[in-house]
Every structure is written in C-alpha cells, then in structure tokens.
Design an enzyme around this catalytic site. Sequence first.
Site, mmCIF file in Angstrom:
data_model
loop_
_atom_site.group_PDB
_atom_site.id
_atom_site.type_symbol
_atom_site.label_atom_id
_atom_site.label_comp_id
_atom_site.label_asym_id
_atom_site.label_seq_id
_atom_site.Cartn_x
_atom_site.Cartn_y
_atom_site.Cartn_z
ATOM 1 N N ASN A 312 -67.050 43.314 46.208
ATOM 2 C CA ASN A 312 -65.667 43.760 46.082
ATOM 3 C C ASN A 312 -64.863 43.191 47.247
ATOM 4 O OD1 ASN A 312 -63.463 45.794 47.152
ATOM 5 N ND2 ASN A 312 -63.619 46.159 44.951
ATOM 6 N N ILE A 338 -63.192 43.975 41.296
ATOM 7 C CA ILE A 338 -62.180 44.721 42.031
ATOM 8 C C ILE A 338 -62.051 46.094 41.391
ATOM 9 C CG2 ILE A 338 -60.841 42.851 43.059
ATOM 10 C CD1 ILE A 338 -58.967 42.952 40.682
ATOM 11 N N GLU A 339 -61.560 47.039 42.162
ATOM 12 C CA GLU A 339 -61.581 48.434 41.745
ATOM 13 C C GLU A 339 -60.721 48.722 40.527
ATOM 14 O OE1 GLU A 339 -58.926 48.299 45.531
ATOM 15 O OE2 GLU A 339 -60.635 47.208 44.682
ATOM 16 N N HIS A 340 -59.805 47.838 40.205
ATOM 17 C CA HIS A 340 -58.948 48.025 39.041
ATOM 18 C C HIS A 340 -59.738 47.951 37.735
ATOM 19 C CE1 HIS A 340 -56.563 46.672 42.421
ATOM 20 N NE2 HIS A 340 -55.485 47.164 41.852
ATOM 21 N N GLY A 341 -61.005 47.516 37.819
ATOM 22 C CA GLY A 341 -61.868 47.459 36.648
ATOM 23 C C GLY A 341 -62.192 46.056 36.187
#
Length: 530
Positions: A312, A338-341
């Site tokens: 990430n 990335i944390e947005h998916g």
Amino acid sequence: MADGKFMTAAEAVALIRDGDTVGLMGGGGGLMEATHLFEAVQARFLATRAPRNLTVVHALGIGDKKTKGMSCFAHEGLVKRVIGGHWVWSPAMQQLALENRIEAYILPGGVSSQLMREIGAGRPGLISHVGLGTVCDPRHGGGRMNEAAKDDLAEVLTLDGREWLRYKPFPIHVALVRASAADEDGNISFEHEAANLDAPSLALAARNSGGRVIVQVAERLPRGALKAREVRIPSAWVDAIVVDPAQRTSYDIPFDPAFSGELTGTARAQSEAADHARELAAAQEAFGERQAVARRAAVELFNTGKARPVINYGVGVPDAVAKLIAARNEQHRIYQTIEHGTYGGTLMDGVLFGYARNATAMLDAATQFDFYGGGGLDVAFLGFGELDEEGSVNVSRLGGVTVGPGGFIDIAQNARKVVFCGTLAAKGVKLATGDGRLRVLQQGAVRKLVKRVDQITFSGPQGVVRGQQVLYLTERASFRLTPEGVELFEIAPGVDLQRDVLDQMDFMPRLAAEIGVMDAMYFTAALAAH
C-alpha cells in the site's frame, strides 16, 4: 417534478431534516463525489437556513481545498458535528473546527466504512483492534479533535483477555451516494466509476436505520438494461435518484474509461504503454530529496520474504516510491493496492490520489479494509508529520489543525512492515544533492522529530507489541523501531551526523553499534530512471 424515485436535486435534498445524521462519500478530487447533491444542500441552506444542526459523517477526504466537497457543508448552523476521516480537502471546515464552532471528530477511514456496514446489519457497533493506542482510543482522545467535542466515539473492551475498541453505532438518517447509472426500477450500477468506496455500506446503513438513500447518477437507463451482476445497490434500498448528466470522473476529467477499468485488449495495452511512458518521463524530472528517499524506500519492497508482496502506498513521499516502481516497470513484482479498494494500475497523486488508471480489480472499501485488518498487507509506505522518541507518528493534527488519518491508522497498524517516508525537517530547508551526496545548506524552522507527538496516529509501543517491522526513512538518516525506542542506523553521504541530524531533533535516538552510510546511487541524479 418527481417521477417515482427520480427527482430533482432540490426535491431530493428537501428530504434532509434538521438534526439529521448525513453520511457522505468521496475520495478527494471529485472521486465518487455526489457534487450536484452537495451543492444542492448548500443552496438550500443559504436560501432558507435549512436544514440545520446536521451531523455529517465521511470516511475519506472530500473536496478540492476550495469550494467543493465538504466546503459545501462548511457553514455555521448547517452542521453541528463532523465525524471525518480526512479533513484537508476543506480548509473552511478545518477553520470551523479550529474555532470550536462545530464539534470535530475523526475516525479511521476503514473503521468508518466498516462501521456503516455494522450499523446496517444491526450489530452493536464495530469491534476492532484498529485504533488501540492512538487518538481514537478513549485513553488518548477518543476521536475528539477540539474542545467542542465532548463524546468518545469508542470504548475499550476486553474479550478473551485481549483489548479491543468498540466503535459505537448511531443511526444514519440520510445517505448521499454517487453512482454511474440507475434503471427505471431504481437499481444502481457503478460501471463508469473510478472506485466503489463505501457506497454499498453507506446505503445499507441508511436503509436499515429507517433513513433515506439518495443516489446521484449520470444516466437513467430503461428497465432491464442492467444485468443482475451489474447492480451494486438494489432498488429496494433506494429512496431517491437524481440524474446529473454533467457528472464527471473527477472535477477536471469528464470521463476516462482507463479510470473506471473498462479498457481491455489492444486499447488497454496502448493505455498502459502511455502510462509507463509518462512515469518514465516523470522520473527524469528535477532530482531532489523526495526521489532520494523514494529510492532508499524502494529497497524495502523486495526484502520481505514474499515472492510478490502486497503493498500500500500513502500520500506524499510514498507516491514517489510508486512512481519509481512504475518507471522501472516493476509492478509485476508486487501486488499494488490502495485503501479505496483498487488493485494494480498506475496510481495518480496530488488531487487525484485515490484514482488509478487501468486497475486490475476494484473492491468495496470495507472489504479492502477487512483484507488489511486481517493481516493481508505485507508492506505499507506512509508519510509522517511528526515522529517521537517512542516511535509514535502523528499525521492527524498538525499545528493545532485537524487533518484526520484517512486510512492511515488502519494501514499502519496492520501492515507487517511499515516504512514511514519523509523529510527530517520542514519550512525553509535548503538542500543540495544529485552528485552522490547530500548537503544541508539551511536547516528547517520546523522540527518533525519531536520529544512527544501532538497526537498519536501510529503508536510505536503498540507496534512493538504487535511485532511489526517499522522503519522511518528521511533524506538525512534512517531510523528503526526497537523495544527501547527509535534507533538511528544509517546516514546519507555528505551529512554531518551531529549538526545535520542529532542537533535537528528534540530527542536523542539510540545509535546503532555500526551506523551505515546510504548508497551514493540514491543521491545521484543521473540514475533517476534506474
């Protein structure tokens, strides 16, 4: 006029009542932001002074740092409480928090997305290890960011001899959701969106709280136009639909199928080749300390013991690491997330952080954070605002201003290896590099390595307990987390250890038995693309 569930933006936002809790979604730069609805809420308030005293909840940053996104809600009287994952995209809302004119709170971005799902499922909040030892822990602030905020958003529980945080549930009265299309029945598709974010979780929370789900889409489709597997939010969950034909991929990009992952075959190959050419060209730009830190950090990608680690990247210097790997054409050696998916693709930066061109997969944010929280993340590259002698990091409140963690807490706490990247000092620093050495021409006015961080967004002591490998890489020196605190183990060639490093810190780190010197290649401009 209203046509079943279809209505104008003004009609839709008239469903919001005084005192409602309103859930928003977005990711900065316009990513999946229901801009038309946000502006309609603002227009209604400015014209009628209603609705009033809203509680607004959002997981990630929303806005353009000017007038869009959360700034549409940054009016005293319109909101009384904001529970935000990331605040920097709205300086106007930050100012309201700084002046105690609203109650300001933060939640980790992943916790917020997952909490919406738990609220929707009727469970007793979210029980999670994420946030222990940080500002979200009631023993360290409980998510409160100013004096006006009085409540703790979480409580400590002990289950089977282990501590957990229970993030408390609350009803969502209105969800303002963004999607691509709705059919005549009100079924919702995300086909042309650049992410999924927490749209399904947010809609579920409002639906099962007895609230109202308002969806902004770009187009209205005939009944039966959507395949069942294309429907991401079913009609049964939806109360109102507003069509905005001017809806854009981002504030500045009308529509680009590379961002929605719709390109395949030859078109995708050509787009990926163009992306690589851009990254390679960017690597040839003016060389500086960001690139030097990125090169040093990139070494940590491939010594994890994993053949293809899951990675990430955060904002700031870490995005230079992502660009370096892309320029070297080494993406095939890692699983980029990335944390947005989003998985894979070419990551954007700046106002477009959260977007990826030609992604290989797009998941809902809550699912992505489940993956992180369960131990799926091998390495995280993150920035830092402050670092203290215990190895704790602050990115959530700087200079008294509410910044918020976004997905930082969820990521930093759960990655097996965390590489914090940044400069040793700020404001007025002048450096010279590019010839294999680094020389400090002028020291910075702001020290980032402090005795105690203003707020704990990553807990060093908790990192030790969890057995994480934690590095803190700056342009002048490299540090690592030990049970005894922060240890300096490496300096840049050309740097004076005492004058340029130790004298610029507010604490004395442990010194490794042997202090190494970073490879000169990290500081050689001619190697920028290699």
